[in-house]
Scaffold this motif. Structure first.
Motif, PDB file in Angstrom:
ATOM      1  N   ARG A 291     -25.017 -10.418   9.313  1.00 46.75           N
ATOM      2  CA  ARG A 291     -23.607 -10.190  11.141  1.00 46.75           C
ATOM      3  C   ARG A 291     -24.123 -10.980  12.019  1.00 46.75           C
ATOM      4  N   GLY A 292     -24.335 -10.483  13.144  1.00 42.59           N
ATOM      5  CA  GLY A 292     -24.762 -10.351  14.168  1.00 42.59           C
ATOM      6  C   GLY A 292     -26.322 -10.489  15.113  1.00 42.59           C
ATOM      7  N   ASP A 293     -26.463 -10.413  13.640  1.00 48.49           N
ATOM      8  CA  ASP A 293     -28.035 -10.606  13.899  1.00 48.49           C
ATOM      9  C   ASP A 293     -28.304 -12.304  13.044  1.00 48.49           C
TER      10      ASP A 293
ATOM     11  N   ALA B  74     -30.480 -16.061  -1.131  1.00 46.86           N
ATOM     12  CA  ALA B  74     -29.361 -14.568  -0.551  1.00 46.86           C
ATOM     13  C   ALA B  74     -29.873 -13.793  -1.495  1.00 46.86           C
ATOM     14  N   ALA B  75     -30.623 -13.377  -2.519  1.00 47.00           N
ATOM     15  CA  ALA B  75     -30.644 -12.484  -3.441  1.00 47.00           C
ATOM     16  C   ALA B  75     -31.434 -11.601  -2.511  1.00 47.00           C
ATOM     17  N   ALA B  76     -32.060 -11.968  -2.188  1.00 49.55           N
ATOM     18  CA  ALA B  76     -33.485 -11.273  -1.767  1.00 49.55           C
ATOM     19  C   ALA B  76     -33.010 -11.049   0.169  1.00 49.55           C
TER      20      ALA B  76
ATOM     21  N   THR C 266     -38.139  -3.132  -0.438  1.00 47.99           N
ATOM     22  CA  THR C 266     -37.381  -2.790   0.528  1.00 47.99           C
ATOM     23  C   THR C 266     -37.516  -1.175   0.810  1.00 47.99           C
ATOM     24  N   VAL C 267     -37.411  -0.440  -0.431  1.00 42.63           N
ATOM     25  CA  VAL C 267     -37.298   1.080  -0.275  1.00 42.63           C
ATOM     26  C   VAL C 267     -39.167   1.473  -0.180  1.00 42.63           C
ATOM     27  N   ALA C 268     -39.671   0.689  -1.090  1.00 41.80           N
ATOM     28  CA  ALA C 268     -41.054   0.791  -0.769  1.00 41.80           C
ATOM     29  C   ALA C 268     -41.955   0.959   0.375  1.00 41.80           C
TER      30      ALA C 268
ATOM     31  N   SER D 159     -30.285  -3.990   5.970  1.00 40.33           N
ATOM     32  CA  SER D 159     -30.374  -3.534   6.391  1.00 40.33           C
ATOM     33  C   SER D 159     -31.680  -4.058   7.568  1.00 40.33           C
ATOM     34  N   GLU D 160     -32.712  -3.961   6.710  1.00 44.46           N
ATOM     35  CA  GLU D 160     -34.197  -4.764   6.702  1.00 44.46           C
ATOM     36  C   GLU D 160     -34.096  -6.174   6.802  1.00 44.46           C
ATOM     37  N   ALA D 161     -32.869  -6.825   6.899  1.00 47.11           N
ATOM     38  CA  ALA D 161     -33.288  -8.328   6.611  1.00 47.11           C
ATOM     39  C   ALA D 161     -33.627  -9.411   7.594  1.00 47.11           C
ATOM     40  N   ALA D 162     -32.875  -8.415   8.796  1.00 46.43           N
ATOM     41  CA  ALA D 162     -33.261  -9.172   9.926  1.00 46.43           C
ATOM     42  C   ALA D 162     -34.643  -9.286  10.416  1.00 46.43           C
ATOM     43  N   GLN D 163     -35.192  -8.777  10.243  1.00 47.03           N
ATOM     44  CA  GLN D 163     -36.986  -9.708  11.159  1.00 47.03           C
ATOM     45  C   GLN D 163     -37.737 -10.431   9.771  1.00 47.03           C
ATOM     46  N   HIS D 164     -36.967 -10.706   9.039  1.00 45.86           N
ATOM     47  CA  HIS D 164     -37.615 -11.862   7.918  1.00 45.86           C
ATOM     48  C   HIS D 164     -36.211 -12.812   7.329  1.00 45.86           C
TER      49      HIS D 164
END
Length: 723
Positions: free
Chosen positions: A123-125, A75-77, A39-41, A83-88
């Motif tokens: 959360r909201g996503d 869940a770990a992923a 994610t950082v990369a 914060s980038e989780a929404a797109q996946h």
């Protein structure tokens, strides 16, 4: 997949499917770290490859431990994505939701745990998947495994928190899901649904009240649940909504009224009470919105008025009074015909209180919308007539009030009396049990003279002679005994003095001819004593039967009542009221000597003072000599109240008594012929039956005359009465 394998070490993948939870957990932490680095990369392609690997090779694996590892890995992923989780989420959430229906309860448990951790991150996503998540949670709330239920409960609480703080939640999309599940009987699902309704209703930005008609029936259905906790939760939710309705300026009362009407008939007591309470509030608050539903509401209220539970009865009565107090117009949508139909239907209720209120409604409608009600008269009239046979006196009295209100018009008055006589003819028990009550009440509500005149006209042309005789006897008894007809009796006493009295006497006379005792009573009441004596003298052997003697017995007892006090006082002046004395002696001669009535009348006549006679009269009466009618007239040429001179014998105050006597004799002749015809028919039927049963039996001789009948009075026309 190759990208994922190059990113995740083989040892981590192996531990992710290990049977030991600790190894799977440690492997999940490794996955989280790897995803974090990616994610950082900003390498989302490899992240996608990792998620696909976890999904395809693990969550959809036939091996339970692989599925468990895949869920904890997803869940770990998600945690690693932050914060980038929404797109996946489109990749992550569906396999987790799919696992909620896994056959292995531990997999279902880990699915709850995984989704809980995913929801905490996004959360909201997360809201875009709300409908699918709600459906899954609804099923998990009734899971057979207690641990799964517990995990689902924790997830449910988190989802509720997310929804209440989100501005993306769509209540319009949620309501169909809720409505579909409201009639589920499972107690856990019911608790789950009520919980969601309560939570969403507490959110200021969500208008649950506007959608209340969609799930109101389901909430009422829960009031009868076997679980006290569910009943309590449903009642609490309903109470909150009712309070909101009271405070809301705009409510869809109509749709909810339909639901409440149905629930008011529920077999469950608590449901009925709640429904009728809501209806009461709606009637007070609904105004014009409820006008089209008044008939349905009334149909719900009337049975509850007779409910076995007192609380329901009280609220139903209050609601009924509130509803009846609203004066709506047909132009506003008030359906008079529908209300009448409901009231008519409940007149057949087994409960007296319901029947009474139905009549009150008909009466109210008559007073407010008379024209409209009369247009539906053919629909309710037959039912109103049948109600006259009701076992409750209060119901009968109310029915009569309604009939009297209808009968204010001459056309409807005639219709009522004709139908009333028709019903009496068809149902003798109605005449016997309710006749006096009905006639007396009608005489109070309508004009007594008009009622009796109309009845007399109908009975004068009655073809059923037996019924005519019975009916006249009943009317005569009511006339002589009812306090309500005191004015009518007073008018008849003036028959020889005023035109009004004469006209009433003549009006009744024609039909009273159907009963000899009724005519005699009428003459005594009208003080036409000479004619009474003539009627008595006209009787023949066939007239003096058991029925006649029973009626005569009643008359003798009535002579001792206050009604005939004036007659008894006139006996103090026998010289002035000679025809009265002759008529009474005539009745005495017809009575069996051993009867109580004979003794009563003889005792009364013994008290007649002898000093009132002239010397010649007293001498003749003391010696027992017969006094002819001419002698009576000669000695009292002009006397009051029917004792008139011989040249006035046939006409007094315009009454042709000779013609009236002829009319009476003709009527009695018809009755005698009718009785003979009936006797011959019975004899023929009996003979035919005997011939069929015993053909060889010889013909029997004619039966001997009945020696127990009263003796014949063959000298009725030529002789005079012996005093």
């Amino acid at each position: 997949m190759a990208d994922a394998l190059s990113v995740i070490p083989a040892a981590v993948l192996r531990n992710l499917s290990d049977k030991l939870y600790e190894k799977r957990k440690n492997a999940a932490l490794d996955v989280e770290g790897i995803v974090k680095q990616l994610t950082v990369a900003g390498d989302h392609d490899k992240i996608t490859a990792v998620i696909n690997l976890l999904t395809n090779e693990y969550t959809y694996s036939p091996q339970a431990n692989h599925r468990k590892g895949g869920l904890i890995g997803l869940a770990a992923a998600t945690v690693g994505l932050t914060s980038e989780a929404a797109q996946h989420l489109d990749q992550i959430v569906p396999p987790v939701l799919n696992s909620f229906s896994d056959q292995d309860s531990r997999v279902r448990y880990y699915a709850c745990e995984a989704l809980y951790n995913i929801a905490k991150v996004v959360r909201g996503d997360f809201i875009v998947f709300f409908n699918q998540i709600f459906d899954a949670l609804c099923k998990l709330s009734a899971d057979s495994d207690a641990n799964v239920q517990s995990a689902a409960h924790l997830l449910d609480r988190l989802v509720k928190d997310i929804v209440t703080e989100s501005d993306q939640f769509s209540i319009e999309e949620f309501i169909p899901l809720l409505r579909e599940r409201m009639n589920v009987l499972n107690p856990y699902v019911r608790q789950f649904l009520v919980g969601w309704i309560t939570v969403l209703d507490s959110v200021p930005d969500i208008d649950m009240l506007g959608f209340l008609p969609d799930f109101l029936d389901g909430l009422f259905n829960m009031l009868s649940d076997s679980s006290h906790e569910i009943r309590q939760q449903a009642d609490s939710a309903l109470s909150e909504f009712l309070q909101e309705i009271k405070n809301s300026p705009s409510v869809d009362y109509g749709r909810m009224a339909e639901i409440l009407v149905q629930r008011a008939a529920s077999p469950d007591e608590f449901t009925r009470l709640t429904a009728i309470t809501w209806i009461y509030e709606f009637v007070k608050l609904g105004g014009d919105q409820l006008v089209p539903y008044y008939a349905d509401i009334l149909g719900a209220i009337l049975p509850c008025i007779s409910d076995k539970e007192e609380k329901i009865r009280v609220v139903a009565r209050e609601t009924n009074e509130e509803l009846r107090g609203i004066q709506a117009k047909p132009s506003d949508g008030f359906d008079v015909g529908a209300i009448l139909s409901v009231a008519r239907r409940h007149l057949s209720s087994e409960w007296e209180a319901t029947r009474i209120e139905s009549l009150h409604w008909i009466s109210t409608l008559l007073s407010r919308h008379r024209t409209e009600v009369l247009s539906f008269l053919s629909d309710i009239f037959e039912t109103l007539l049948k109600a006259l046979s009701d076992p409750s006196d209060e119901v009968v009295l109310l029915v009569l009030e309604v009939h009297a209100c209808i009968a204010r018009d001459d056309k409807h008055f005639d219709h009522l009396i004709v139908y009333l006589v028709h019903n009496f003819r068809l149902d003798n028990s109605l005449l016997e049990k309710r006749g006096a009550l009905i006639i007396r009440r009608l005489c109070v509500l309508l004009d007594a003279e008009t009622v009796y005149r109309k009845l007399s006209i109908i009975l004068q042309g009655e073809s059923d002679l037996d019924f005519a005789s019975i009916m006249v006897q009943a009317l005569n008894l009511i006339l002589l005994t009812s306090s309500e007809l005191a004015n009518l009796r007073d008018l008849l006493k003036q028959s020889l003095v005023t035109d009004a009295g004469k006209n009433l006497f003549l009006s009744l006379y024609a039909s009273w001819c159907h009963s000899s005792m009724a005519i005699i009573s009428l003459c005594l009441l009208a003080q036409t004593y000479q004619h009474a004596s003539s009627v008595i003298q006209s009787l023949v052997e066939e007239d003096i039967n058991v029925k006649f003697l029973v009626q005569l017995d009643k008359l003798i007892h009535l002579l001792e009542t206050p009604t005939f006090a004036y007659l008894r006082l006139q006996l103090l002046e026998p010289g002035r009221y000679i025809w009265l004395l002759k008529a009474l002696y005539g009745l005495l001669m017809l009575l069996p000597q051993q009867s109580i009535a004979f003794k009563i009348l003889r005792t009364r006549l013994k008290t007649v003072p002898s000093y009132s006679f002239s010397g010649e009269q007293f001498k003749r009466m003391s010696s027992g000599n017969a006094l002819s009618e001419v002698n009576f007239f000669g000695e009292s040429q002009v006397s009051e109240h029917g004792d008139v001179s011989e040249d006035q014998r046939n006409m007094h105050n315009g009454i042709n008594f000779a013609s009236r006597l002829q009319q009476f004799e003709q009527a009695q002749h018809q009755h005698r012929m009718h009785s003979k015809s009936q006797a011959q028919s019975r004899l023929s039927s009996t003979s035919s039956a005997k011939e069929v049963q015993v053909p060889e039996e010889p013909k029997r001789p004619s039966p001997l005359p009945d020696m127990n009948r009263p003796p014949s009075r063959s000298s009725r026309r030529g002789g005079s009465v012996q005093f």
